[in-house]
Enzyme design. Structure first.
Site, PDB file in Angstrom:
ATOM      1  N   ARG A  37       0.816  -1.216   0.000  1.00 50.40           N
ATOM      2  CA  ARG A  37       0.000   0.000   0.000  1.00 50.40           C
ATOM      3  C   ARG A  37       0.852   1.270   0.000  1.00 50.40           C
ATOM      4  NH1 ARG A  37      -2.712  -3.459   3.596  1.00 50.40           N
ATOM      5  NH2 ARG A  37      -4.828  -4.040   2.922  1.00 50.40           N
ATOM      6  N   HIS A  66       3.907 -10.935  -5.489  1.00 50.70           N
ATOM      7  CA  HIS A  66       2.874 -10.147  -6.178  1.00 50.70           C
ATOM      8  C   HIS A  66       3.254  -8.681  -6.049  1.00 50.70           C
ATOM      9  CE1 HIS A  66      -0.849  -8.678  -7.745  1.00 50.70           C
ATOM     10  NE2 HIS A  66      -1.399  -9.880  -7.793  1.00 50.70           N
ATOM     11  N   TYR A  69      -0.400  -3.332  -5.873  1.00 46.36           N
ATOM     12  CA  TYR A  69      -1.583  -2.954  -6.649  1.00 46.36           C
ATOM     13  C   TYR A  69      -1.547  -1.474  -7.058  1.00 46.36           C
ATOM     14  CZ  TYR A  69      -3.534  -7.359  -4.944  1.00 46.36           C
ATOM     15  OH  TYR A  69      -3.753  -8.688  -4.656  1.00 46.36           O
ATOM     16  N   HIS A 106      -0.266  -7.003 -12.417  1.00 46.51           N
ATOM     17  CA  HIS A 106      -1.447  -6.683 -13.214  1.00 46.51           C
ATOM     18  C   HIS A 106      -1.015  -5.808 -14.388  1.00 46.51           C
ATOM     19  CE1 HIS A 106      -4.540  -7.388  -9.724  1.00 46.51           C
ATOM     20  NE2 HIS A 106      -3.734  -8.413  -9.923  1.00 46.51           N
ATOM     21  N   GLU A 143      -0.727 -10.889 -15.111  1.00 45.89           N
ATOM     22  CA  GLU A 143      -1.943 -11.553 -14.630  1.00 45.89           C
ATOM     23  C   GLU A 143      -3.172 -11.038 -15.377  1.00 45.89           C
ATOM     24  OE1 GLU A 143      -4.490 -12.168 -10.479  1.00 45.89           O
ATOM     25  OE2 GLU A 143      -2.540 -11.157 -10.426  1.00 45.89           O
ATOM     26  N   ASP A 177      -5.627 -16.171 -13.399  1.00 50.97           N
ATOM     27  CA  ASP A 177      -6.508 -16.156 -12.227  1.00 50.97           C
ATOM     28  C   ASP A 177      -7.893 -16.644 -12.646  1.00 50.97           C
ATOM     29  OD1 ASP A 177      -8.535 -15.045 -10.328  1.00 50.97           O
ATOM     30  OD2 ASP A 177      -6.777 -14.190  -9.347  1.00 50.97           O
ATOM     31  N   HIS A 180     -10.758 -14.069 -12.036  1.00 50.83           N
ATOM     32  CA  HIS A 180     -10.677 -12.963 -12.990  1.00 50.83           C
ATOM     33  C   HIS A 180     -11.169 -13.402 -14.367  1.00 50.83           C
ATOM     34  CE1 HIS A 180      -7.215 -10.924 -10.517  1.00 50.83           C
ATOM     35  NE2 HIS A 180      -8.348 -11.059  -9.839  1.00 50.83           N
ATOM     36  N   HIS A 214      -3.650 -18.546 -10.192  1.00 45.59           N
ATOM     37  CA  HIS A 214      -4.331 -18.126  -8.974  1.00 45.59           C
ATOM     38  C   HIS A 214      -5.667 -18.856  -8.974  1.00 45.59           C
ATOM     39  CE1 HIS A 214      -2.037 -14.035  -8.574  1.00 45.59           C
ATOM     40  NE2 HIS A 214      -1.318 -15.081  -8.196  1.00 45.59           N
ATOM     41  N   ASP A 227     -14.383  -8.446  -9.671  1.00 43.31           N
ATOM     42  CA  ASP A 227     -13.370  -9.326  -9.082  1.00 43.31           C
ATOM     43  C   ASP A 227     -13.681  -9.516  -7.602  1.00 43.31           C
ATOM     44  OD1 ASP A 227     -11.078 -10.626  -8.240  1.00 43.31           O
ATOM     45  OD2 ASP A 227      -9.797  -8.856  -8.361  1.00 43.31           O
ATOM     46  N   HIS A 229     -13.312 -12.671  -4.818  1.00 42.36           N
ATOM     47  CA  HIS A 229     -12.877 -14.042  -4.567  1.00 42.36           C
ATOM     48  C   HIS A 229     -13.663 -14.672  -3.422  1.00 42.36           C
ATOM     49  CE1 HIS A 229      -8.555 -13.168  -6.259  1.00 42.36           C
ATOM     50  NE2 HIS A 229      -9.523 -12.760  -7.067  1.00 42.36           N
ATOM     51  N   GLU A 259      -5.840 -17.323  -3.329  1.00 39.26           N
ATOM     52  CA  GLU A 259      -5.977 -15.951  -2.839  1.00 39.26           C
ATOM     53  C   GLU A 259      -7.391 -15.789  -2.274  1.00 39.26           C
ATOM     54  OE1 GLU A 259      -3.207 -13.282  -5.745  1.00 39.26           O
ATOM     55  OE2 GLU A 259      -5.164 -13.861  -6.513  1.00 39.26           O
TER      56      GLU A 259
END
Length: 282
Positions: A37, A66, A69, A106, A143, A177, A180, A214, A227, A229, A259
């Site tokens: 973050r 990963h 984001y 991503h 991804e 994924d 996704h 994923h 998205d 999960h 995930e």
């Protein structure tokens, strides 16, 4: 059989993620190497890097990072683009120090510039990252996404075109994924939908480009462009979709990472791993 694992927290030090994946019986690990973050997170200490490498040697399974984001590698704005490149360079540096196998990223959002412009910008920014890092670096796995907003990667051909446009295509691959793909309109819960997804991979980036899965069920319907999960077998995909994937001989030895929600911590991961192994016939 595929290798099953999970994304684990690195709270308290990255070496704790290795400790925890071993504790739940995972065979492959994914983690954030730093606070995802923050744009300029603190790197792991020398002692933590040493502990990670020691535990990783004993673990023996593949390890993936990963990327944050925050990184929009397809951003064409000069300052924002430079910030994304810098953050990914730092991620590569951390992963090289830790001995991570590959970084999952991503493919970004074009923010209204158009799909073609976004694809070219993503490829150019990725090239700059590899040019700056030089030498031995982890692989970079693009991804797929649910295709929300202006995000690239809803169609698997987006990933193929980014790879083809890069001067470092040999160092790029794909992370697929399941949630996704489902959100983007690939009906993996049906024979026809699964076949269409595999054909788009084969004639897009290529089956050999897929290096990681994923494995996530989806709370939202197929084609929702969302998205969300959930636990394996408890969502819109259902167990049948995973039986199909886990028993596909093309992916018999591929690493597959959960995930899924961790509302009760490691117990949820253990349940999902047990479900995957049952569906794979172990």
């Amino acid at each position: 059989m595929p290798l099953f694992g999970a994304h684990m927290s690195a709270a308290g030090g990255v070496s704790n993620a290795i400790r925890d994946i071993v504790e739940i019986g995972g065979e492959v690990l994914q983690l954030f190497t730093a606070n995802q973050r923050q744009w300029t997170p603190k790197a792991p200490s020398a002692a933590d890097v040493e502990a990670f490498r020691r535990r990783r040697a004993a673990f023996g399974g593949p390890v993936f990072s990963h990327a944050s984001y925050l990184i929009n590698i397809a951003n064409g704005d000069g300052a924002a683009s430079a910030k994304a490149v810098e953050a990914l360079v730092r991620e590569f540096e951390r992963c090289t120090a830790l001995g991570v196998d590959a970084v999952v990223l991503h493919p970004g959002a074009h923010l209204g510039a158009g799909r073609g412009a976004g694809i070219l910008r993503a490829a150019r920014n990725i090239d700059e990252v590899f040019d700056r890092c030089g030498g031995q670096t982890p692989a970079l796995l693009l991804e797929n996404t649910a295709g929300q907003g202006t995000c690239l990667g809803g169609g698997l051909n987006d990933l193929a075109e980014i790879i083809d446009a890069s001067r470092h295509a040999s160092q790029l691959g794909v992370c697929l994924d399941t949630a996704h793909a489902f959100g983007a309109g690939y009906a993996l819960h049906t024979d026809e939908g699964y076949r269409r997804c595999m054909e788009d991979i084969e004639y897009g980036p290529g089956l050999a480009a897929v290096r990681l899965f994923h494995v996530n069920d989806s709370l939202v319907p197929c084609g929702s462009r969302k998205d969300r999960h959930t636990h394996i077998g408890e969502g819109q995909l259902g167990e049948a979709a995973f039986v199909r994937l886990l028993n596909d001989p093309v992916f018999a030895m591929h690493p597959m990472v959960l995930e899924t929600p961790k509302e009760d911590g490691h117990a949820a991961d253990r349940r999902n791993l047990a479900t995957l192994r049952r569906l794979a016939g172990r």
